[in-house]
Write a protein that holds these residues in place. Structure first.
Motif, mmCIF file in Angstrom:
data_model
loop_
_atom_site.group_PDB
_atom_site.id
_atom_site.type_symbol
_atom_site.label_atom_id
_atom_site.label_comp_id
_atom_site.label_asym_id
_atom_site.label_seq_id
_atom_site.Cartn_x
_atom_site.Cartn_y
_atom_site.Cartn_z
ATOM 1 N N UNK A 24 -8.664 -1.393 -8.424
ATOM 2 C CA UNK A 24 -9.078 -2.619 -8.345
ATOM 3 C C UNK A 24 -8.442 -3.488 -7.078
ATOM 4 N N UNK A 25 -7.295 -2.937 -6.527
ATOM 5 C CA UNK A 25 -6.718 -3.657 -5.367
ATOM 6 C C UNK A 25 -7.184 -2.822 -4.165
ATOM 7 N N UNK A 26 -8.497 -2.172 -4.232
ATOM 8 C CA UNK A 26 -8.893 -1.310 -3.224
ATOM 9 C C UNK A 26 -7.976 -0.349 -2.709
ATOM 10 N N UNK A 27 -6.895 0.180 -3.359
ATOM 11 C CA UNK A 27 -6.133 0.964 -3.220
ATOM 12 C C UNK A 27 -5.016 0.432 -2.337
ATOM 13 N N UNK A 28 -4.830 -0.922 -2.657
ATOM 14 C CA UNK A 28 -3.712 -1.612 -1.649
ATOM 15 C C UNK A 28 -4.671 -2.262 -0.526
ATOM 16 N N UNK A 29 -5.555 -1.773 0.024
ATOM 17 C CA UNK A 29 -6.158 -2.085 1.245
ATOM 18 C C UNK A 29 -6.814 -3.495 1.261
ATOM 19 N N UNK A 30 -7.042 -4.061 0.173
ATOM 20 C CA UNK A 30 -7.673 -5.410 0.242
ATOM 21 C C UNK A 30 -6.650 -6.427 0.082
ATOM 22 N N UNK A 31 -5.245 -6.061 0.023
ATOM 23 C CA UNK A 31 -4.100 -6.963 0.170
ATOM 24 C C UNK A 31 -3.934 -7.725 1.269
ATOM 25 N N UNK A 32 -4.322 -7.276 2.303
ATOM 26 C CA UNK A 32 -3.979 -7.995 3.707
ATOM 27 C C UNK A 32 -5.550 -8.466 4.329
ATOM 28 N N UNK A 33 -6.276 -8.543 3.460
ATOM 29 C CA UNK A 33 -7.637 -9.356 4.132
ATOM 30 C C UNK A 33 -7.221 -10.747 3.992
ATOM 31 N N UNK A 34 -7.529 -11.488 5.227
ATOM 32 C CA UNK A 34 -7.325 -12.819 5.561
ATOM 33 C C UNK A 34 -7.812 -13.780 4.385
ATOM 34 N N UNK A 35 -9.001 -13.666 3.617
ATOM 35 C CA UNK A 35 -9.336 -14.319 2.583
ATOM 36 C C UNK A 35 -8.370 -14.392 1.319
ATOM 37 N N UNK A 36 -7.974 -12.972 1.152
ATOM 38 C CA UNK A 36 -7.150 -13.083 -0.053
ATOM 39 C C UNK A 36 -5.562 -13.799 0.226
ATOM 40 N N UNK A 37 -5.284 -13.655 1.447
ATOM 41 C CA UNK A 37 -4.089 -14.110 1.803
ATOM 42 C C UNK A 37 -4.151 -15.481 1.804
ATOM 43 N N UNK A 38 -5.227 -16.293 2.356
ATOM 44 C CA UNK A 38 -5.348 -17.743 2.236
ATOM 45 C C UNK A 38 -5.472 -17.995 0.754
#
Ligand code: NAD
Length: 275
Positions: free
Chosen positions: A191-205
């Motif tokens: 569900x987290x894209x194996x951790x790879x989605x966590x650093x996406x700017x949209x998610x961080x914002x």
């Protein structure tokens, strides 16, 4: 302890906690510690599989936590070489022994493995196991529309849920619509894209806006869209963080931003080609 969380009623009437702990790639010892830690943090749902080779650890973790068996929802899965009526029946017995449980709450066919063409026979074994009380609910994983329809057509029994790869980079809108039509719940793996989605700017914002972490934002996104979700961690602070998601909501702007992240990008194999 009263724990704030949410539940989904499956089409067979059983209730599943919407947020669970995944333990893929955890060793036996890591799984035992993670499960025990998760239960202490409020989780009541664990997702393992025979191929993860950590079912013993999951069973130990449940025992270590001191929780009553009926309070925790345990899922395991039938691996590809275990498909077929007799092999799947034996595989479930072996899983129960490793888990030290007399039943599992949910048993899934791990992959349709269409080239083997055994998933209908395997499904019949799951139906029989449910009748025998070894399993409360039965479902599938990585099935597409044609596999789901064939199971239902040939047995008259529909899967309670389909556990599929689903994260902001692979949002699976078409298959989710199919699930809605068939009244099958969607469970998101990686569900987290194996951790790879966590650093996406949209998610961080979005995380900064709500004063939450990136992982919490993505887990919240799954929950708000009605999916069952099983993020994995073996780190106690992250296990706790990933469960602390019931006190905020994403707004329409957040949801629209995440919708734009869909790239139809898989990290796992294509179910039509695997194995
Ligand atoms: P995931 O998307 O849950 O990501 C896990 C990784 O994200 C962790 O290894 C960790 O590095 C990182 N992470 C987790 N929480 C974090 C936090 N709070 N902060 C920072 N980083 C964090 O990936 P997954 O393990 O592939 O998927 C979850 C579960 O789904 C698995 O454990 C397994 O139970 C299930 N799964 C099922 C299938 C299937 O075929 N049915 C396939 C893969 C996974």
């Amino acid at each position: 302890m009263s724990i704030q969380q949410s539940f989904i009623t499956l089409s067979d009437g059983n209730v599943i906690p919407q947020l669970g702990l995944g333990v893929w790639q955890a060793t036996q010892e890591q799984a035992a510690n993670a499960v025990s830690e998760a239960i202490k943090s409020g989780y009541r749902h664990v997702d393992t599989a025979s191929v993860y080779e950590n079912e013993d650890g999951v069973g130990i973790g449940i025992k270590q936590s001191g929780i009553a068996r009926e309070e925790v929802f345990v899922t395991t899965k039938v691996w590809n070489p275990e498909q077929g009526f007799d092999k799947a029946t034996a595989a479930l017995d072996a899983s129960l022994e490793r888990l030290q449980l007399s039943y599992v709450d949910l048993l899934l066919i791990h992959w349709p493995a269409p080239k083997m063409d055994l998933y209908v026979d395997t499904w019949k074994a799951l139906i029989a196991a449910k009748k025998q009380g070894k399993v409360r609910s039965i479902g599938v994983s990585n099935f597409n529309q044609e596999h789901l329809v064939r199971l239902i057509d040939e047995t008259g029994v529909k899967p309670a849920l389909n556990q599929i790869e689903l994260h902001p980079f692979l949002q699976q809108n078409t298959l989710q619509q199919v699930h809605k039509k068939l009244v099958i719940e969607t469970q998101a793996w990686s569900p987290l894209g194996q951790g790879k989605a966590l650093s996406h700017p949209t998610i961080i914002a979005i995380a900064e806006k709500h004063g939450k972490s990136a992982a919490q934002v993505i887990i919240r996104w799954h929950l708000q869209q009605g999916r069952i979700v099983i993020p994995k961690s073996v780190t106690p602070s992250r296990i706790q963080e990933n469960f602390d998601v019931f006190d905020f909501s994403l707004d329409l702007n957040d949801l629209e931003g995440i919708a734009l992240m869909d790239e139809c990008h898989r990290f796992g194999p294509d179910p039509l080609l695997f194995p």
